[in-house]
Design an enzyme around this catalytic site. Structure first.
Site, PDB file in Angstrom:
ATOM      1  N   GLU A  43       1.764  -2.564 -11.807  1.00 28.01           N
ATOM      2  CA  GLU A  43       1.903  -2.786 -13.253  1.00 28.01           C
ATOM      3  C   GLU A  43       0.862  -1.966 -14.041  1.00 28.01           C
ATOM      4  O   GLU A  43      -0.301  -1.888 -13.635  1.00 28.01           O
ATOM      5  CB  GLU A  43       1.661  -4.293 -13.512  1.00 28.01           C
ATOM      6  CG  GLU A  43       1.758  -4.709 -14.968  1.00 28.01           C
ATOM      7  CD  GLU A  43       1.328  -6.176 -15.193  1.00 28.01           C
ATOM      8  OE1 GLU A  43       0.584  -6.734 -14.347  1.00 28.01           O
ATOM      9  OE2 GLU A  43       1.733  -6.751 -16.216  1.00 28.01           O
ATOM     10  N   LYS A 126       8.734  -7.135 -19.383  1.00 26.50           N
ATOM     11  CA  LYS A 126       8.085  -8.366 -18.881  1.00 26.50           C
ATOM     12  C   LYS A 126       8.345  -9.535 -19.837  1.00 26.50           C
ATOM     13  O   LYS A 126       8.086  -9.423 -21.047  1.00 26.50           O
ATOM     14  CB  LYS A 126       6.583  -8.102 -18.749  1.00 26.50           C
ATOM     15  CG  LYS A 126       5.784  -9.216 -18.098  1.00 26.50           C
ATOM     16  CD  LYS A 126       4.318  -8.796 -17.979  1.00 26.50           C
ATOM     17  CE  LYS A 126       3.449  -9.799 -17.260  1.00 26.50           C
ATOM     18  NZ  LYS A 126       2.043  -9.354 -17.172  1.00 26.50           N
ATOM     19  N   CYS A 165       4.282  -9.299 -12.454  1.00 29.71           N
ATOM     20  CA  CYS A 165       3.010 -10.024 -12.366  1.00 29.71           C
ATOM     21  C   CYS A 165       3.094 -11.502 -12.787  1.00 29.71           C
ATOM     22  O   CYS A 165       3.610 -12.315 -12.046  1.00 29.71           O
ATOM     23  CB  CYS A 165       1.951  -9.255 -13.161  1.00 29.71           C
ATOM     24  SG  CYS A 165       0.258  -9.704 -12.646  1.00 29.71           S
TER      25      CYS A 165
HETATM   26  N1  LIG Z   1      -1.203  -9.001 -15.402  1.00 33.89           N
HETATM   27  C1  LIG Z   1      -0.901 -10.276 -15.290  1.00 33.89           C
HETATM   28  O1  LIG Z   1       0.189 -10.706 -15.603  1.00 33.89           O
HETATM   29  C2  LIG Z   1      -1.997 -11.150 -14.735  1.00 33.89           C
HETATM   30  C3  LIG Z   1      -1.512 -12.510 -14.268  1.00 33.89           C
HETATM   31  C4  LIG Z   1      -2.641 -13.375 -13.808  1.00 33.89           C
HETATM   32  O2  LIG Z   1      -3.789 -12.986 -13.836  1.00 33.89           O
HETATM   33  C5  LIG Z   1      -2.339 -14.721 -13.301  1.00 33.89           C
HETATM   34  O3  LIG Z   1      -1.178 -15.140 -13.384  1.00 33.89           O
HETATM   35  O4  LIG Z   1      -3.270 -15.390 -12.810  1.00 33.89           O
END
Ligand SMILES: NC(=O)CCC(=O)C(=O)O
Length: 276
Positions: A43, A126, A165
């Site tokens: 990502e 996203k 993510c």
């Molecule tokens: N980049 C993200 O979406 C980080 C997600 C995260 O840090 C978490 O779910 O814990």
């Protein structure tokens, strides 16, 4: 299907421009991706996963896709894609749109998948924004479309659900993907070391509960002071971890068997007992 996962390492403040990083990533796609059917990047590698102060400056205009062009961050990757003849999921970029979205912002966290000719064949914005009021929810719009797609050859044969993510924490998204026929969840990420055990647990949970492959690519290094967790992994539909990276920059090469999804679902038909 042979899959290469490129767990890229980088640090903000290392003075690596978008162009320089894109060239470095393209070289990795060439060297680590050759001989694979599907290559996956993490990502927001061109903008910096947690470097929200740089997102605007490093954002990419994806409206050029409609004219058959690519934004600067993806041009070198597309050249490498053509050379190796694989499908390349380019992780995600900070997308910049001319007009604002529903919440008045003009940035999005958007994935682009390239076919072996280096042309876009799927995109995904996203849906769940990470930051609890800061970061993504402050600066970006949320995507609203579930994407499950048949990738082109040589990465064909299994239906692929796209997510990014933080989406991993929302099992209902994966159930909706399952109901659209998903057999593989592909998840580019920038997940911190502080919560890496959540990551490892949730990757296996999503695989087991939906009897799907999970193919997840994280970053390594320190982004805006946040240490990234690495531990990219491939999990089979029975929950077995087929490969897992360590904490640093690393590439994984994994072969998955197309018929493993059907075999798992036939052998243990738990999905048939859902009560909706
Ligand atoms: N980049 C993200 O979406 C980080 C997600 C995260 O840090 C978490 O779910 O814990």
């Amino acid at each position: 299907m042979r899959i290469a996962i490129i767990q890229l390492g980088y640090a903000e403040g290392a003075d690596e421009s978008v162009d320089a990083r894109a060239q470095r990533v393209a070289d990795l796609v060439r060297s680590a991706g050759a001989g694979h059917d599907l290559v996956l990047l993490p990502e927001l590698w061109s903008a910096g996963g947690f470097a929200s102060s740089e997102w605007e400056e490093r954002s990419q205009d994806l409206s050029v896709l409609d004219q058959g062009e690519l934004p600067p961050a993806l041009v070198p990757v597309a050249e490498a894609t053509r050379e190796i003849g694989a499908v390349v999921h380019t992780g995600s970029v900070v997308e910049r749109t001319a007009g604002p979205g529903e919440e008045g912002r003009h940035l999005w966290n958007t994935s682009v998948v390239l076919d072996p000719q280096g042309r876009p064949c799927a995109t995904y914005r996203k849906i769940h924004r990470f930051g609890f009021g800061g970061g993504e929810p402050k600066l970006m719009e949320a995507g609203g479309e579930i994407v499950v797609t048949d990738l082109p050859a040589p990465a064909d044969g299994l239906r692929v659900g796209l997510s990014t993510c933080y989406d991993l924490r929302f099992p209902e998204l994966y159930r909706l993907q399952l109901d659209r026929g998903a057999q593989v969840f592909v998840i580019p990420s920038a997940w911190p070391m502080a919560r890496v055990e959540h990551w490892r647990l949730l990757l296996r949970a999503r695989a087991v509960e939906d009897q799907c492959f999970v193919v997840a690519c994280n970053t390594a290094g320190t982004h805006a002071g946040v240490e990234m967790g690495g531990h990219s992994a491939v999990v089979d539909p029975g929950g077995t971890v087929l490969a897992e990276a360590g904490a640093g920059e690393e590439t994984l090469s994994v072969e998955i068997e197309d018929d493993a999804v059907a075999r798992t679902r036939e052998g243990f038909p738990v999905l048939a007992d859902r009560r909706l």
